[in-house]
Design an enzyme around this catalytic site. Structure first.
Site, PDB file in Angstrom:
ATOM      1  N   SER A 108      -1.723   1.354   3.500  1.00  0.00           N
ATOM      2  CA  SER A 108      -0.297   1.210   2.657  1.00  0.00           C
ATOM      3  C   SER A 108       0.032  -0.114   2.994  1.00  0.00           C
ATOM      4  O   SER A 108      -0.279  -0.862   3.798  1.00  0.00           O
ATOM      5  CB  SER A 108       0.836   2.184   3.332  1.00  0.00           C
ATOM      6  OG  SER A 108       1.727   2.350   2.492  1.00  0.00           O
TER       7      SER A 108
HETATM    8  C1  SAM Z   1      -0.405  -0.421  -2.509  1.00  0.00           C
HETATM    9  S1  SAM Z   1       0.593   0.811  -1.654  1.00  0.00           S
HETATM   10  C2  SAM Z   1       1.753   0.904  -2.732  1.00  0.00           C
HETATM   11  C3  SAM Z   1       2.664  -0.408  -2.861  1.00  0.00           C
HETATM   12  C4  SAM Z   1       4.242  -0.092  -3.107  1.00  0.00           C
HETATM   13  N1  SAM Z   1       4.253   0.459  -4.657  1.00  0.00           N
HETATM   14  C5  SAM Z   1       5.269  -1.204  -2.799  1.00  0.00           C
HETATM   15  O1  SAM Z   1       5.595  -1.880  -3.594  1.00  0.00           O
HETATM   16  O2  SAM Z   1       5.269  -1.224  -1.658  1.00  0.00           O
HETATM   17  C6  SAM Z   1      -0.271   2.360  -2.199  1.00  0.00           C
HETATM   18  C7  SAM Z   1       0.326   3.574  -1.550  1.00  0.00           C
HETATM   19  O3  SAM Z   1      -0.213   4.699  -2.308  1.00  0.00           O
HETATM   20  C8  SAM Z   1      -0.063   5.585  -1.575  1.00  0.00           C
HETATM   21  N2  SAM Z   1      -0.917   6.934  -2.044  1.00  0.00           N
HETATM   22  C9  SAM Z   1      -2.325   6.889  -1.885  1.00  0.00           C
HETATM   23  N3  SAM Z   1      -2.726   7.944  -2.730  1.00  0.00           N
HETATM   24  C10 SAM Z   1      -1.998   8.522  -3.077  1.00  0.00           C
HETATM   25  C11 SAM Z   1      -1.691   9.651  -3.761  1.00  0.00           C
HETATM   26  N4  SAM Z   1      -2.810  10.597  -4.083  1.00  0.00           N
HETATM   27  N5  SAM Z   1      -0.390  10.135  -4.240  1.00  0.00           N
HETATM   28  C12 SAM Z   1       0.726   9.358  -3.872  1.00  0.00           C
HETATM   29  N6  SAM Z   1       0.576   8.225  -3.191  1.00  0.00           N
HETATM   30  C13 SAM Z   1      -0.669   7.651  -2.876  1.00  0.00           C
HETATM   31  C14 SAM Z   1      -0.677   4.970  -0.039  1.00  0.00           C
HETATM   32  O4  SAM Z   1      -0.250   5.868   0.772  1.00  0.00           O
HETATM   33  C15 SAM Z   1      -0.004   3.874  -0.223  1.00  0.00           C
HETATM   34  O5  SAM Z   1       1.464   3.944   0.439  1.00  0.00           O
END
Ligand code: SAM
Length: 395
Positions: A108
Site C-alpha cells: 500500500s
Molecule cells: C497504490 S495503493 C492506492 C493509492 C491510493 N489511491 C492513494 O492515493 O493513497 C493501492 C491500494 O489498492 C489496494 N488493493 C489491492 N487490491 C485491492 C482490491 N482487490 N480491492 C480493493 N483494494 C485493493 C491495496 O491494499 C492498496 O492500498
C-alpha cells in the site's frame, strides 16, 4: 505520534508550490483539480511512510517520520511529487519502533500526486457525477475526489482492513465522509450503482465483469492493466451496455497488482536440461525487458514469468515459465545466436516471437496504438482496431 499542530500555514504553502510545479510541467491542467491539490492536506494521509534508500545493493526502505527526520524535512518530503510506501507484504508497520525494511514487496502507498491528478483528469469527471474508486490506500486520492465532487458522490473500496481504517480516520479528520468499504473491489459495490466513473488505483489482470454492470452506459472505467512480468499501462474504457471498449494511454504507468491477483509463489516446474524441443530463436531474452517488445511478451504469455541463471556452471540461460499451463521456454546462447527449448501445452516463445513480429509489422508503435474490448464472454487487447491482431487477457 503524528505531526505537531502549527504546521498548517507551512503545509498550505508547500501545497501551493506542489500545484505550481505540477502546472509548470503541464501535469495539472484543471483549476478544479488545482483547488483540490491546494486544499487536501497530504500530511494527514501520510503521517509516516517509507522511502527507498539510495544505498546500492538490496532494495531497502527507510522509515520517515517527524521524529526521525525532523518536522520540517518530513513535511517537505510529504509534499514532493513522490510515491510513499505505507505497508509491505500486507502487514502493518510497528510505528513505535520503525526499522528499515529490505527484500519486501510494498502492498500500500500514497501514489505520487502527479500520477493521481493525471488519472483523475483523464477520468473526465464533471459536477454532479458519481465515482467508484478501487484501492482507497491512504485515502489521499479519495479526498481529492471528495473535494472536487462532494463526499456524497464518492464510494471507495479497500481490501485491507488496517489500511482502510487509517484512510477512514484521515478522511474524517478532514471532514469528509465518503462511502468506504472494506472488500475486494473487483466485485464493485452494487448498492451505489450505476456510477458515472470507476477508477482503480491498483493494477488488474483483467476487467472484473461486475464493473461492466455497475458503470452506466456511456460511463468510463479507468484502470491500469498488468501482468506478472510488467504493467501494460493505463486503459480508458467507455461502457456501452454489457461491454466496454477503449484505448491504452501513450505511457505505461504502473500500480501495484490487486492482491487477489498476485502471482503464485511457485514459479512453475523448472525443466531439465534435455526437456523440450529445440530450435534457433529469432529473438533473444533482451526483448523481455525492452519497452515495446516486453509489452508484446506480456500480452502473448500472460501467465509467464522469467529469470536467468547458469545451470551446472554452463552459460546463463533465461527461463520463461508459465505456472498455469506448466509450459516453458529456455533461451541459451549458442555461438552468435540464441537457442530456445520449449515444452508444455503452449509454445511460449513461438507466441512471443509472433507477437513481437506483428508489432514490428505495424511500425513498432507505443501502447496508444492498442485498445481493449471487454464483454461478459471475452476480453481482448487489440492493435490498431478491434478487428486487428488480438490477444486475450487472462481470465
Ligand atoms: C497504490 S495503493 C492506492 C493509492 C491510493 N489511491 C492513494 O492515493 O493513497 C493501492 C491500494 O489498492 C489496494 N488493493 C489491492 N487490491 C485491492 C482490491 N482487490 N480491492 C480493493 N483494494 C485493493 C491495496 O491494499 C492498496 O492500498
Amino acid at each position: 505520534m503524528t505531526a505537531e499542530p502549527g504546521i498548517a500555514a507551512t503545509a498550505a504553502d508547500l501545497r501551493r508550490q506542489l500545484a505550481d510545479r505540477l502546472e509548470e510541467n503541464r501535469l495539472l491542467r484543471s483549476p478544479q483539480w488545482r483547488a483540490a491539490i491546494e486544499t487536501v492536506p497530504r500530511h494527514v494521509f501520510v503521517p509516516r511512510f517509507y522511502r527507498e534508500s539510495d544505498d546500492p545493493g538490496l532494495t531497502t526502505w527507510e522509515p520517515i517520520t517527524p521524529e526521525i527526520v525532523g518536522q520540517e524535512e518530513w513535511l517537505r518530503l510529504v509534499y514532493t511529487d513522490e510515491t510513499w510506501m505505507t505497508q509491505f507484504e500486507g502487514r502493518d508497520i510497528d510505528w513505535s519502533d520503525p526499522q528499515p525494511i529490505s527484500n519486501s514487496t510494498p502492498t500500500s502507498s500514497s501514489t505520487l500526486p502527479s500520477l493521481v491528478v493525471r488519472i483523475l483528469q483523464d477520468l473526465g469527471v464533471q459536477d454532479g457525477m458519481t465515482v467508484l474508486e478501487i484501492g482507497t490506500g491512504t485515502g489521499y486520492s479519495t479526498a481529492l475526489m471528495c473535494h472536487r465532487l462532494g463526499d456524497e458522490a464518492v464510494t471507495s473500496i479497500e481490501t485491507d482492513e488496517g489500511v482502510a481504517r487509517r484512510a477512514r480516520e484521515a478522511l474524517h479528520q478532514c471532514g469528509w465522509t465518503p462511502r468506504l468499504l472494506v472488500a475486494d473491489g473487483r466485485a464493485g459495490e452494487p448498492e451505489g450503482a450505476p456510477y458515472d466513473r470507476l477508477i482503480a488505483t491498483c493494477g488488474l489482470r483483467n476487467i472484473p465483469p461486475a464493473w461492466l454492470e455497475q458503470v452506466r452506459p456511456g460511463g468510463v472505467i479507468l484502470t491500469t492493466l498488468r501482468g506478472w512480468m510488467r504493467s501494460l499501462g493505463l486503459v480508458k474504457l467507455v461502457v456501452t451496455g454489457d461491454s466496454a471498449s477503449g484505448w491504452f494511454s501513450e505511457d505505461d504507468p504502473s500500480f501495484m497488482i490487486a492482491r487477489q491477483q498476485d502471482a503464485p509463489e511457485n514459479l512453475g516446474m523448472i525443466p531439465g536440461p534435455e526437456d523440450g524441443t529445440k530450435r534457433e530463436a529469432e529473438y533473444g531474452p533482451e526483448i523481455l525487458t525492452r519497452t515495446g517488445p516486453a509489452f508484446m511478451t506480456q500480452l502473448a504469455a500472460p501467465d509467464a514469468r522469467f529469470f536467468s541463471m547458469s545451470v551446472d556452471g554452463g552459460p546463463v540461460s533465461t527461463f520463461v515459465l508459465d505456472s498455469v499451463t506448466d509450459s516453458f521456454a529456455v533461451l541459451t546462447p549458442s555461438d552468435s545466436a540464441w537457442q530456445v527449448r520449449q515444452g508444455g501445452s503452449r509454445r511460449l516463445w513461438d507466441a512471443v516471437e509472433s507477437a513481437v513480429s506483428t508489432w514490428q509489422e505495424y511500425g513498432s508503435p507505443n501502447s496508444s496504438a492498442f485498445g481493449v474490448t471487454v464483454s461478459h464472454d471475452a476480453q481482448m487487447v487489440w492493435l490498431g482496431s478491434p478487428n486487428g491482431p488480438r490477444w486475450p487477457l487472462p481470465s
